[in-house]
Scaffold this active site. Structure first.
Site, PDB file in Angstrom:
ATOM      1  N   GLU A   1      26.270  15.526 -14.825  1.00  0.00           N
ATOM      2  CA  GLU A   1      26.039  15.682 -16.260  1.00  0.00           C
ATOM      3  C   GLU A   1      26.898  14.736 -17.095  1.00  0.00           C
ATOM      4  OE1 GLU A   1      26.714  18.160 -14.144  1.00  0.00           O
ATOM      5  OE2 GLU A   1      24.721  19.039 -13.970  1.00  0.00           O
ATOM      6  N   SER A  26      12.464  22.137 -14.262  1.00  0.00           N
ATOM      7  CA  SER A  26      12.821  23.290 -15.088  1.00  0.00           C
ATOM      8  C   SER A  26      12.858  22.957 -16.575  1.00  0.00           C
ATOM      9  CB  SER A  26      14.199  23.825 -14.679  1.00  0.00           C
ATOM     10  OG  SER A  26      14.152  24.333 -13.371  1.00  0.00           O
ATOM     11  N   PHE A  82      25.477  23.571 -18.465  1.00  0.00           N
ATOM     12  CA  PHE A  82      26.004  22.327 -17.884  1.00  0.00           C
ATOM     13  C   PHE A  82      26.028  21.200 -18.916  1.00  0.00           C
ATOM     14  CE2 PHE A  82      23.532  24.429 -14.327  1.00  0.00           C
ATOM     15  CZ  PHE A  82      24.611  25.158 -13.883  1.00  0.00           C
ATOM     16  N   ARG A 121      10.105  25.390 -23.503  1.00  0.00           N
ATOM     17  CA  ARG A 121      10.304  24.166 -22.713  1.00  0.00           C
ATOM     18  C   ARG A 121       8.983  23.477 -22.388  1.00  0.00           C
ATOM     19  NH1 ARG A 121      11.709  26.286 -16.784  1.00  0.00           N
ATOM     20  NH2 ARG A 121      11.106  28.458 -17.031  1.00  0.00           N
ATOM     21  N   ARG A 179      14.810  29.670 -21.037  1.00  0.00           N
ATOM     22  CA  ARG A 179      13.929  29.669 -19.871  1.00  0.00           C
ATOM     23  C   ARG A 179      12.644  30.420 -20.172  1.00  0.00           C
ATOM     24  NH1 ARG A 179      14.959  33.291 -14.595  1.00  0.00           N
ATOM     25  NH2 ARG A 179      14.254  34.815 -16.139  1.00  0.00           N
ATOM     26  N   HIS A 233      17.316  26.888 -20.817  1.00  0.00           N
ATOM     27  CA  HIS A 233      18.078  27.967 -20.179  1.00  0.00           C
ATOM     28  C   HIS A 233      19.332  28.362 -20.958  1.00  0.00           C
ATOM     29  CE1 HIS A 233      15.283  26.705 -17.135  1.00  0.00           C
ATOM     30  NE2 HIS A 233      15.647  27.670 -16.311  1.00  0.00           N
ATOM     31  N   ASP A 266      20.048  34.550 -12.405  1.00  0.00           N
ATOM     32  CA  ASP A 266      21.029  33.568 -11.912  1.00  0.00           C
ATOM     33  C   ASP A 266      22.468  34.028 -12.161  1.00  0.00           C
ATOM     34  OD1 ASP A 266      19.434  31.705 -10.706  1.00  0.00           O
ATOM     35  OD2 ASP A 266      19.279  30.390 -12.451  1.00  0.00           O
TER      36      ASP A 266
END
Lengths: 315, 275
Positions: free
Chosen positions: A56, A35, A81, A8, A165, A107, A115
């Site tokens: 979203e 993030s 998402f 990322r 991530r 992620h 999470d």
């Protein structure tokens, strides 16, 4: 010590570079710009960045509208998402009219870890792969991710790029050229071939070393382009080694394993063992614990390779 | 194509549009007459009077844009586009047929003049916002019009998009609600109430007007007021009659998605002055 780089981070940096060279590149995010690293783009191009809040579906629709207005939107949020909450918006507003929207999700997979299953995307590749007209890319490391992002900007049409991530061990030393529909042969083998994507490409290279110690010759293919799939490379592996192990940080249903099995079963049937996330919800935990639980380790892949070889012998 | 502000000329165009809507749905043997007929005056006002558009505009030219968020109203949009000259009128009779350029719901890649693909309710306003944001970046202050159904505003995405238009101060956004008070299963108030419509949109930061959606004068002046509002997106809540113009279709949910048969078509066309 293996060089670990963040996909990322490379996405964020590459998006800024693209923003500098093309004023039509814009970015959207759903309150996760820190993030996903679109925050880097937001900082340099505040007028071309749209934070959509935690919405979203609206983000995907707005991105489609921006594309219809001539822009090249990059829409980012977590993989679960992006692809789950907004699947129908992606299907109806983006892919069906062939809108020039790039969805870059971070992620993905279970290395999201602590999470928990609510945030672990094990279905995103499957969800995106089933949409006609969607290109699906899962880069093996940060260098490949950067070039896939550059390629996406130059390609006209919808693209899904899946990032993670955690930092990945690099597979490629410096620069890696991504070519859609093409895989990269990292190791030629005689007994079987690993067809992998994402971090599992590196894990497959480690498994190959373990197997070599036992006298088993395994090939390794980086199949970053999951759709369109490099069918020729898959068929060559089937013909040349007679057994395939797919490896991905995704459910064994619907992802790379399915894509490979579909191709092999129709055109050159040989044993295909799918290494991936089992068809269940795992748990919170460290990425290492979760990858161990899903057997997505060098040893886990080596075990899959032995199963594939046993099937091949039975044939 | 000729533009006009003359109300009797617009009414005559509306009559012809209604005739074509009914004929094309009859020939397709499926489609949505009720919500097409309720929106005729809104679209006729836009395409024949208010919008800066032309079939000869290219995709990159500055132009006002229209998004039919209630995509099942495709027949009225197609009839209007054909009359404007975007494609030959004969194509209307291919509606919903295999490989027709006129899909059951608007599909931008195949139909000249259709800016945005819709059909799944609730998705048009977000795309209209995207067009408005692109316009802002392009220093193009053309208006983006968007027509929603009243039942359609039961979709959560509409309210996400309502927040976005307000947050980004999209003064070039002019949205309509075709408030015919009916949806497939019955009256909107019985299925899932959406009132108070005006207060809700005002609370979301929109400039709101309420008008008779079949009155050309009211539509025209509401659009002018909406265009004058530069800081906020505008909503024009149009009181309309589902099935407007055909006595036996008016205010009946049954005509949401039923095609008229040959007898019904003949009766309907007679009411519209076709001998």
């Amino acid at each position: 010590m293996t060089n670990m780089l963040s996909l990322r981070d490379f996405y964020g940096k590459t998006l800024v570079e693209l923003g500098r060279s093309n004023k039509d590149v814009v970015a959207l995010d759903c309150d996760l710009s820190g993030s996903t690293r679109t925050s880097m783009f937001a900082k340099e191009f505040p007028d071309r960045f749209f934070n959509m809040g935690v919405a979203e579906q609206d983000m995907m629709g707005t991105a489609a509208g921006l594309a219809a207005g001539g822009k090249i939107p990059f829409a980012s949020t977590f993989a679960i998402f992006a692809t789950g909450r907004a699947w129908e918006q992606i299907r109806q507003s983006i892919a069906y009219p062939d809108a020039n929207v790039k969805i870059v999700a971070s992620h993905g997979g279970i290395t999201v870890g602590q999470d928990g299953p609510s945030h672990q995307a094990g279905e995103d590749i499957s969800l995106m792969r089933s949409i006609p007209g969607m290109t699906v890319i899962v880069p093996a490391d940060a260098h490949e991710a950067a070039d896939a992002v550059r390629w996406a900007a130059s390609h006209v049409g919808p693209v899904y790029i899946r990032l993670t991530r955690d930092k990945f061990p690099v597979v490629y030393d410096e620069k890696k050229t991504f070519a859609v529909g093409k895989s990269t042969s990292l190791k030629k083998g005689k007994d079987l071939t690993f067809v992998a994507c994402g971090m599992l490409t590196y894990v497959a290279l480690e498994a190959e070393k373990m197997l070599a110690n036992d006298g088993i010759s395994a090939g390794v293919i980086d199949m970053a382009s999951i759709k369109p799939l490099d069918e020729q490379a898959v068929l060559d592996a089937a013909v040349e080694t007679g057994a395939i192990v797919t490896a991905e940080e995704h459910s064994i249903i619907g992802g790379l394993g399915s894509a490979v099995a579909e191709t092999v079963s129709e055109k050159h049937p040989v044993p295909v063992i799918r290494a991936g996330i089992p068809d269940t919800y795992l748990s919170s935990g460290t990425p290492e614990e979760l990858m161990e639980a899903a057997h997505l380790t060098p040893k886990g892949l080596a075990d899959c390779a032995r199963r594939a070889l046993a099937l091949k012998k039975k044939k | 194509m000729k533009k006009t502000d003359n109300v009797s000329e617009l009414a005559e165009i509306a009559r012809q549009i209604r005739i074509n809507v009914l004929k094309m749905i009859h020939l397709a043997a499926s489609g949505h007459p009720g919500g097409s007929l309720s929106a005729v005056e809104i679209l006729v006002s836009l395409y024949f009077s208010k919008m800066n558009h032309s079939p000869s505009h290219s995709k990159t030219d500055k132009r006002d844009k229209f998004v039919l968020s209630k995509g099942h109203g495709a027949p009225v949009l197609y009839s209007v586009l054909a009359k404007c000259g975007y494609f030959p009128e004969e194509e209307l009779w291919t509606l919903r047929k295999f490989n027709s350029t006129l899909s059951g719901h608007p599909y931008a890649p195949s139909t000249p003049g259709v800016e945005i693909t819709t059909g799944s309710l609730g998705q048009g306003l977000s795309q209209a916002n995207g067009l408005a944001l692109a316009g802002r970046l392009n220093k193009d202050d053309s208006i983006v019009y968007c027509l929603m159904g009243d039942g359609e505003t039961q979709e959560g995405q509409i309210w996400e998009a309502a927040m976005t238009a307000s947050h980004y101060k999209l003064g070039t956004m002019v949205a309509f609600i075709d408030n015919n008070e009916l949806q497939i299963d019955g009256f909107v108030r019985d299925i899932m109430g959406i009132e108070p419509i005006a207060k809700k949109w005002e609370a979301f930061g929109w400039h709101v007007q309420e008008i008779d959606g079949h009155d050309f004068g009211a539509i025209s002046s509401a659009i002018e007021k909406a265009k004058a509002e530069k800081e906020r997106p505008s909503l024009i809540k149009c009181r309309t009659v589902k099935g407007k113009g055909v006595s036996f279709m008016e205010n009946l949910a049954k005509w949401h998605g039923t095609a008229p048969n040959a007898d019904e078509l003949k009766k309907a066309l007679a009411e519209l002055g076709v001998a």
